[in-house]
Write an enzyme that holds these catalytic residues in place. Structure first.
Site, PDB file in Angstrom:
ATOM      1  N   ASN A  13     -15.911  -4.989   2.442  1.00 27.83           N
ATOM      2  CA  ASN A  13     -15.018  -6.135   2.227  1.00 27.83           C
ATOM      3  C   ASN A  13     -15.914  -7.366   2.348  1.00 27.83           C
ATOM      4  O   ASN A  13     -16.373  -7.707   3.435  1.00 27.83           O
ATOM      5  CB  ASN A  13     -13.930  -6.128   3.291  1.00 27.83           C
ATOM      6  CG  ASN A  13     -12.856  -7.168   3.113  1.00 27.83           C
ATOM      7  OD1 ASN A  13     -12.096  -7.409   4.029  1.00 27.83           O
ATOM      8  ND2 ASN A  13     -12.746  -7.795   1.957  1.00 27.83           N
ATOM      9  N   ASN A  64      -8.772 -16.740  -0.493  1.00 24.61           N
ATOM     10  CA  ASN A  64      -8.838 -15.517  -1.277  1.00 24.61           C
ATOM     11  C   ASN A  64      -9.569 -15.752  -2.594  1.00 24.61           C
ATOM     12  O   ASN A  64      -9.805 -16.889  -3.010  1.00 24.61           O
ATOM     13  CB  ASN A  64      -7.430 -14.987  -1.554  1.00 24.61           C
ATOM     14  CG  ASN A  64      -6.733 -14.502  -0.308  1.00 24.61           C
ATOM     15  OD1 ASN A  64      -7.330 -13.815   0.522  1.00 24.61           O
ATOM     16  ND2 ASN A  64      -5.471 -14.864  -0.152  1.00 24.61           N
ATOM     17  N   ASN A 154      -0.725 -12.156   8.501  1.00 24.07           N
ATOM     18  CA  ASN A 154      -0.355 -12.192   7.088  1.00 24.07           C
ATOM     19  C   ASN A 154       0.540 -10.989   6.805  1.00 24.07           C
ATOM     20  O   ASN A 154       0.551 -10.010   7.560  1.00 24.07           O
ATOM     21  CB  ASN A 154      -1.598 -12.216   6.177  1.00 24.07           C
ATOM     22  CG  ASN A 154      -2.677 -11.253   6.628  1.00 24.07           C
ATOM     23  OD1 ASN A 154      -2.398 -10.224   7.230  1.00 24.07           O
ATOM     24  ND2 ASN A 154      -3.920 -11.565   6.339  1.00 24.07           N
ATOM     25  N   HIS A 156       2.215  -7.570   5.544  1.00 22.76           N
ATOM     26  CA  HIS A 156       1.755  -6.242   5.119  1.00 22.76           C
ATOM     27  C   HIS A 156       2.948  -5.306   4.935  1.00 22.76           C
ATOM     28  O   HIS A 156       3.884  -5.309   5.734  1.00 22.76           O
ATOM     29  CB  HIS A 156       0.825  -5.626   6.165  1.00 22.76           C
ATOM     30  CG  HIS A 156      -0.498  -6.301   6.273  1.00 22.76           C
ATOM     31  ND1 HIS A 156      -1.592  -5.925   5.526  1.00 22.76           N
ATOM     32  CD2 HIS A 156      -0.910  -7.339   7.043  1.00 22.76           C
ATOM     33  CE1 HIS A 156      -2.617  -6.697   5.830  1.00 22.76           C
ATOM     34  NE2 HIS A 156      -2.226  -7.568   6.753  1.00 22.76           N
ATOM     35  N   GLU A 205      -5.110  -6.014  -1.566  1.00 20.74           N
ATOM     36  CA  GLU A 205      -5.009  -7.263  -0.815  1.00 20.74           C
ATOM     37  C   GLU A 205      -4.373  -8.367  -1.648  1.00 20.74           C
ATOM     38  O   GLU A 205      -4.741  -8.563  -2.810  1.00 20.74           O
ATOM     39  CB  GLU A 205      -6.393  -7.719  -0.353  1.00 20.74           C
ATOM     40  CG  GLU A 205      -6.875  -7.016   0.896  1.00 20.74           C
ATOM     41  CD  GLU A 205      -7.959  -7.804   1.604  1.00 20.74           C
ATOM     42  OE1 GLU A 205      -7.700  -8.977   1.968  1.00 20.74           O
ATOM     43  OE2 GLU A 205      -9.049  -7.256   1.780  1.00 20.74           O
ATOM     44  N   ARG A 206      -3.469  -9.059  -1.031  1.00 13.69           N
ATOM     45  CA  ARG A 206      -2.854 -10.239  -1.634  1.00 13.69           C
ATOM     46  C   ARG A 206      -3.941 -11.244  -2.019  1.00 13.69           C
ATOM     47  O   ARG A 206      -4.715 -11.701  -1.194  1.00 13.69           O
ATOM     48  CB  ARG A 206      -1.888 -10.855  -0.613  1.00 13.69           C
ATOM     49  CG  ARG A 206      -1.230 -12.144  -1.029  1.00 13.69           C
ATOM     50  CD  ARG A 206      -0.369 -12.706   0.086  1.00 13.69           C
ATOM     51  NE  ARG A 206      -1.139 -13.058   1.286  1.00 13.69           N
ATOM     52  CZ  ARG A 206      -0.682 -13.799   2.281  1.00 13.69           C
ATOM     53  NH1 ARG A 206       0.559 -14.251   2.264  1.00 13.69           N
ATOM     54  NH2 ARG A 206      -1.440 -14.080   3.327  1.00 13.69           N
ATOM     55  N   CYS A 214      -9.904  -3.509   4.612  1.00 14.72           N
ATOM     56  CA  CYS A 214      -9.035  -4.616   5.018  1.00 14.72           C
ATOM     57  C   CYS A 214      -8.705  -4.414   6.488  1.00 14.72           C
ATOM     58  O   CYS A 214      -7.977  -3.479   6.843  1.00 14.72           O
ATOM     59  CB  CYS A 214      -7.760  -4.651   4.172  1.00 14.72           C
ATOM     60  SG  CYS A 214      -6.596  -5.947   4.660  1.00 14.72           S
ATOM     61  N   SER A 216      -6.993  -6.408   8.748  1.00 16.16           N
ATOM     62  CA  SER A 216      -5.597  -6.624   9.132  1.00 16.16           C
ATOM     63  C   SER A 216      -4.702  -5.548   8.527  1.00 16.16           C
ATOM     64  O   SER A 216      -3.706  -5.135   9.136  1.00 16.16           O
ATOM     65  CB  SER A 216      -5.130  -8.021   8.707  1.00 16.16           C
ATOM     66  OG  SER A 216      -5.198  -8.179   7.299  1.00 16.16           O
TER      67      SER A 216
END
Length: 274
Positions: A13, A64, A154, A156, A205-206, A214, A216
Protein backbone atom coordinates in the site's frame (compact mmCIF):
# COMPACT_ATOMS: atom_id res chain seq x y z
CA UNK A 1 10.53 24.62 -7.57
CA UNK A 2 11.44 21.04 -6.77
CA UNK A 3 9.70 19.56 -3.72
CA UNK A 4 11.35 16.61 -1.95
CA UNK A 5 9.26 13.50 -1.26
CA UNK A 6 9.60 9.98 0.02
CA UNK A 7 8.00 6.96 -1.58
CA UNK A 8 6.99 4.54 1.16
CA UNK A 9 4.76 1.50 1.50
CA UNK A 10 3.18 -0.79 4.04
CA UNK A 11 2.78 -4.26 2.50
CA UNK A 12 2.60 -2.64 -0.93
CA UNK A 13 0.00 0.00 0.00
CA UNK A 14 2.14 2.86 -1.32
CA UNK A 15 2.42 6.54 -0.50
CA UNK A 16 4.09 9.73 -1.65
CA UNK A 17 5.09 11.45 1.60
CA UNK A 18 5.69 15.22 1.55
CA UNK A 19 7.06 16.86 4.70
CA UNK A 20 5.68 20.38 5.15
CA UNK A 21 6.94 20.98 8.69
CA UNK A 22 9.94 23.07 7.57
CA UNK A 23 8.84 24.03 4.07
CA UNK A 24 5.39 25.19 3.01
CA UNK A 25 3.82 23.31 0.15
CA UNK A 26 0.31 23.96 -1.20
CA UNK A 27 -1.22 20.88 -2.74
CA UNK A 28 -4.84 20.46 -3.82
CA UNK A 29 -6.93 17.64 -5.29
CA UNK A 30 -5.74 18.28 -8.85
CA UNK A 31 -2.07 18.05 -7.94
CA UNK A 32 -2.80 14.99 -5.82
CA UNK A 33 -4.42 13.20 -8.75
CA UNK A 34 -1.48 13.98 -11.03
CA UNK A 35 1.11 12.85 -8.47
CA UNK A 36 -0.80 9.60 -7.86
CA UNK A 37 -1.08 8.79 -11.58
CA UNK A 38 1.05 5.68 -12.13
CA UNK A 39 1.74 6.52 -15.77
CA UNK A 40 2.35 10.29 -15.72
CA UNK A 41 3.19 10.98 -12.07
CA UNK A 42 5.07 9.30 -9.25
CA UNK A 43 2.26 6.79 -8.69
CA UNK A 44 0.71 5.89 -5.34
CA UNK A 45 -2.46 4.94 -3.50
CA UNK A 46 -2.36 8.03 -1.26
CA UNK A 47 -0.42 11.27 -0.83
CA UNK A 48 0.63 11.91 2.78
CA UNK A 49 1.25 15.48 3.93
CA UNK A 50 3.13 16.05 7.19
CA UNK A 51 2.52 19.22 9.22
CA UNK A 52 3.41 20.45 12.68
CA UNK A 53 0.88 19.81 15.46
CA UNK A 54 0.80 21.12 19.02
CA UNK A 55 0.51 18.24 21.47
CA UNK A 56 1.47 15.56 18.92
CA UNK A 57 4.63 14.68 17.02
CA UNK A 58 2.97 15.79 13.78
CA UNK A 59 -0.29 16.03 11.86
CA UNK A 60 -0.76 13.59 8.99
CA UNK A 61 -3.13 14.61 6.19
CA UNK A 62 -4.21 11.91 3.73
CA UNK A 63 -5.24 12.52 0.13
CA UNK A 64 -6.53 9.60 -1.92
CA UNK A 65 -5.44 8.96 -5.49
CA UNK A 66 -8.62 10.64 -6.74
CA UNK A 67 -7.88 13.80 -4.74
CA UNK A 68 -10.45 13.18 -2.01
CA UNK A 69 -9.42 13.26 1.65
CA UNK A 70 -9.37 10.31 4.05
CA UNK A 71 -9.63 10.51 7.82
CA UNK A 72 -7.29 7.63 8.64
CA UNK A 73 -4.88 5.22 7.00
CA UNK A 74 -3.29 2.48 9.08
CA UNK A 75 -0.47 1.61 6.68
CA UNK A 76 0.46 5.28 6.22
CA UNK A 77 0.48 5.78 9.99
CA UNK A 78 3.00 2.95 10.34
CA UNK A 79 5.16 4.53 7.63
CA UNK A 80 5.10 7.94 9.30
CA UNK A 81 5.90 6.37 12.68
CA UNK A 82 8.93 4.70 11.10
CA UNK A 83 10.05 8.06 9.68
CA UNK A 84 9.74 9.71 13.08
CA UNK A 85 11.72 6.90 14.73
CA UNK A 86 14.52 7.34 12.20
CA UNK A 87 14.40 11.11 12.66
CA UNK A 88 14.27 11.33 16.45
CA UNK A 89 14.85 7.87 17.89
CA UNK A 90 11.46 8.05 19.61
CA UNK A 91 9.98 4.52 19.45
CA UNK A 92 6.46 5.69 20.41
CA UNK A 93 5.43 8.86 18.50
CA UNK A 94 1.90 10.24 18.60
CA UNK A 95 0.44 10.97 15.16
CA UNK A 96 -2.55 13.27 14.75
CA UNK A 97 -5.09 12.66 11.95
CA UNK A 98 -8.54 13.93 11.06
CA UNK A 99 -9.85 10.79 12.81
CA UNK A 100 -7.99 11.62 16.03
CA UNK A 101 -4.64 10.99 17.71
CA UNK A 102 -3.02 7.62 16.96
CA UNK A 103 -0.38 6.33 19.42
CA UNK A 104 2.29 4.16 17.79
CA UNK A 105 5.06 1.86 18.98
CA UNK A 106 8.08 0.38 17.21
CA UNK A 107 8.43 -3.29 18.14
CA UNK A 108 11.74 -5.09 18.76
CA UNK A 109 11.41 -6.86 15.39
CA UNK A 110 11.08 -3.53 13.56
CA UNK A 111 7.36 -3.75 12.91
CA UNK A 112 5.12 -0.86 13.92
CA UNK A 113 2.03 -1.14 16.12
CA UNK A 114 -0.66 1.52 15.80
CA UNK A 115 -3.48 1.99 18.30
CA UNK A 116 -6.33 2.71 15.87
CA UNK A 117 -8.75 3.51 18.69
CA UNK A 118 -12.27 2.22 19.20
CA UNK A 119 -14.38 1.14 16.23
CA UNK A 120 -17.55 3.15 15.65
CA UNK A 121 -20.48 0.75 15.29
CA UNK A 122 -23.57 2.96 15.18
CA UNK A 123 -25.21 3.67 11.81
CA UNK A 124 -24.77 7.46 12.07
CA UNK A 125 -21.12 7.14 13.11
CA UNK A 126 -20.07 5.16 10.04
CA UNK A 127 -22.13 6.89 8.49
CA UNK A 128 -25.01 5.15 6.73
CA UNK A 129 -27.80 6.90 4.89
CA UNK A 130 -30.49 5.68 7.29
CA UNK A 131 -30.87 3.80 10.60
CA UNK A 132 -29.87 0.16 10.09
CA UNK A 133 -28.40 -2.79 11.97
CA UNK A 134 -24.70 -2.33 11.16
CA UNK A 135 -24.07 -6.04 11.69
CA UNK A 136 -26.35 -6.98 8.79
CA UNK A 137 -26.75 -4.44 6.01
CA UNK A 138 -29.46 -4.99 3.34
CA UNK A 139 -26.91 -4.83 0.53
CA UNK A 140 -26.21 -7.43 -2.14
CA UNK A 141 -24.43 -7.54 -5.49
CA UNK A 142 -23.62 -10.59 -7.58
CA UNK A 143 -22.47 -13.41 -5.29
CA UNK A 144 -22.19 -11.08 -2.28
CA UNK A 145 -24.76 -10.19 0.37
CA UNK A 146 -25.25 -9.24 4.02
CA UNK A 147 -22.12 -7.19 4.88
CA UNK A 148 -21.29 -5.79 8.30
CA UNK A 149 -20.17 -2.19 8.69
CA UNK A 150 -18.10 -0.10 11.08
CA UNK A 151 -15.86 2.94 11.02
CA UNK A 152 -12.15 2.90 11.80
CA UNK A 153 -11.83 6.63 11.17
CA UNK A 154 -13.37 6.04 7.74
CA UNK A 155 -16.37 3.93 6.64
CA UNK A 156 -15.94 0.21 5.97
CA UNK A 157 -18.29 -2.55 4.86
CA UNK A 158 -17.07 -6.15 5.05
CA UNK A 159 -18.55 -8.98 3.00
CA UNK A 160 -17.83 -12.56 4.08
CA UNK A 161 -17.48 -15.10 1.29
CA UNK A 162 -15.55 -18.15 0.18
CA UNK A 163 -12.86 -18.14 -2.51
CA UNK A 164 -12.54 -14.34 -2.46
CA UNK A 165 -9.56 -14.55 -4.81
CA UNK A 166 -11.94 -15.58 -7.57
CA UNK A 167 -14.35 -12.67 -7.09
CA UNK A 168 -14.50 -9.97 -9.83
CA UNK A 169 -13.25 -7.27 -7.45
CA UNK A 170 -12.78 -4.65 -10.17
CA UNK A 171 -16.45 -4.98 -11.11
CA UNK A 172 -17.93 -5.26 -7.62
CA UNK A 173 -15.76 -2.73 -5.79
CA UNK A 174 -16.70 0.53 -7.54
CA UNK A 175 -20.42 -0.23 -7.47
CA UNK A 176 -20.42 -1.07 -3.77
CA UNK A 177 -18.17 1.89 -2.87
CA UNK A 178 -20.72 4.27 -4.38
CA UNK A 179 -23.89 2.56 -3.14
CA UNK A 180 -26.45 5.15 -1.89
CA UNK A 181 -26.33 3.43 1.50
CA UNK A 182 -22.95 5.15 2.04
CA UNK A 183 -23.30 8.96 1.85
CA UNK A 184 -19.51 9.37 2.14
CA UNK A 185 -18.79 6.28 0.04
CA UNK A 186 -17.15 3.28 1.73
CA UNK A 187 -14.13 1.03 1.73
CA UNK A 188 -15.26 -2.45 0.75
CA UNK A 189 -13.67 -5.55 2.28
CA UNK A 190 -13.97 -9.05 0.83
CA UNK A 191 -13.08 -11.46 3.65
CA UNK A 192 -12.69 -15.23 3.77
CA UNK A 193 -12.39 -17.02 7.11
CA UNK A 194 -9.43 -19.42 6.95
CA UNK A 195 -9.26 -20.28 10.67
CA UNK A 196 -10.46 -18.81 14.00
CA UNK A 197 -7.30 -16.67 14.00
CA UNK A 198 -6.67 -16.14 10.28
CA UNK A 199 -8.50 -14.34 7.45
CA UNK A 200 -7.88 -13.68 3.77
CA UNK A 201 -8.82 -10.10 2.91
CA UNK A 202 -9.06 -8.09 -0.30
CA UNK A 203 -9.93 -4.39 0.01
CA UNK A 204 -11.38 -1.99 -2.53
CA UNK A 205 -10.37 1.39 -1.07
CA UNK A 206 -12.58 4.42 -1.36
CA UNK A 207 -10.88 6.82 -3.74
CA UNK A 208 -7.98 4.48 -4.57
CA UNK A 209 -9.40 1.19 -5.87
CA UNK A 210 -7.94 -2.22 -5.10
CA UNK A 211 -4.80 -1.84 -3.03
CA UNK A 212 -2.22 -4.40 -1.95
CA UNK A 213 -3.06 -3.69 1.69
CA UNK A 214 -5.39 -1.56 3.80
CA UNK A 215 -4.65 -1.21 7.50
CA UNK A 216 -7.96 0.32 8.56
CA UNK A 217 -9.74 -2.21 6.32
CA UNK A 218 -7.94 -5.04 8.10
CA UNK A 219 -9.02 -3.59 11.46
CA UNK A 220 -12.61 -3.32 10.26
CA UNK A 221 -12.59 -6.89 8.92
CA UNK A 222 -11.40 -8.30 12.26
CA UNK A 223 -13.97 -6.23 14.18
CA UNK A 224 -16.82 -7.24 11.91
CA UNK A 225 -15.78 -10.90 11.83
CA UNK A 226 -15.57 -11.03 15.63
CA UNK A 227 -18.97 -9.34 15.95
CA UNK A 228 -20.36 -12.11 13.75
CA UNK A 229 -18.74 -14.77 15.93
CA UNK A 230 -16.48 -15.94 13.10
CA UNK A 231 -13.07 -15.30 14.71
CA UNK A 232 -11.53 -14.37 18.03
CA UNK A 233 -10.25 -10.97 19.04
CA UNK A 234 -6.81 -11.50 17.52
CA UNK A 235 -5.99 -12.71 14.02
CA UNK A 236 -3.48 -12.57 11.21
CA UNK A 237 -4.95 -11.16 8.01
CA UNK A 238 -3.47 -12.20 4.69
CA UNK A 239 -3.66 -9.25 2.30
CA UNK A 240 -2.54 -9.04 -1.30
CA UNK A 241 0.78 -7.51 -0.16
CA UNK A 242 1.46 -9.69 2.87
CA UNK A 243 0.28 -10.34 6.40
CA UNK A 244 -0.81 -7.95 9.14
CA UNK A 245 -1.77 -8.68 12.76
CA UNK A 246 -4.92 -7.18 14.29
CA UNK A 247 -6.01 -7.31 17.93
CA UNK A 248 -9.30 -5.95 19.28
CA UNK A 249 -8.58 -5.49 22.97
CA UNK A 250 -11.27 -6.43 25.41
CA UNK A 251 -10.18 -4.12 28.22
CA UNK A 252 -10.53 -0.76 26.46
CA UNK A 253 -12.14 -1.72 23.11
CA UNK A 254 -9.16 -0.36 21.15
CA UNK A 255 -7.97 -2.01 17.93
CA UNK A 256 -4.22 -2.56 17.52
CA UNK A 257 -2.61 -3.09 14.13
CA UNK A 258 0.95 -4.44 13.76
CA UNK A 259 2.85 -4.64 10.49
CA UNK A 260 5.89 -3.47 8.53
CA UNK A 261 6.76 -0.11 6.98
CA UNK A 262 9.36 0.49 4.28
CA UNK A 263 11.02 3.31 2.34
CA UNK A 264 11.15 2.61 -1.40
CA UNK A 265 13.04 5.69 -2.61
CA UNK A 266 13.66 9.44 -2.25
CA UNK A 267 12.86 11.91 -5.01
CA UNK A 268 11.84 15.45 -5.96
CA UNK A 269 8.86 16.64 -7.94
CA UNK A 270 7.90 19.93 -9.59
CA UNK A 271 4.39 20.46 -8.19
CA UNK A 272 3.71 23.21 -10.72
CA UNK A 273 4.20 20.68 -13.50
CA UNK A 274 2.58 17.78 -11.66
Amino acid sequence: MQTPFLKMHGLGNDFVVIDRRARACALGPGEARRIADRHRGVGCDQIILLDRAAGADLFMRILNADGSEAGACGNATRCVAELLFRETGNPAPLIRTLAGDLPTRREADGRITVDMGRPALEWDQIPLARPLDTLHLPLALGPLADPAACSMGNPHATFFASAVDHLPIAELGPVLEHDPLFPERANIGFAEILAPDRLRLIVWERGAGRTLACGSGACAALVNAHRRGLVGRRAGLLLDGGEIEITWREDDDHVLMTGPAAIAFHGTIDLAAA
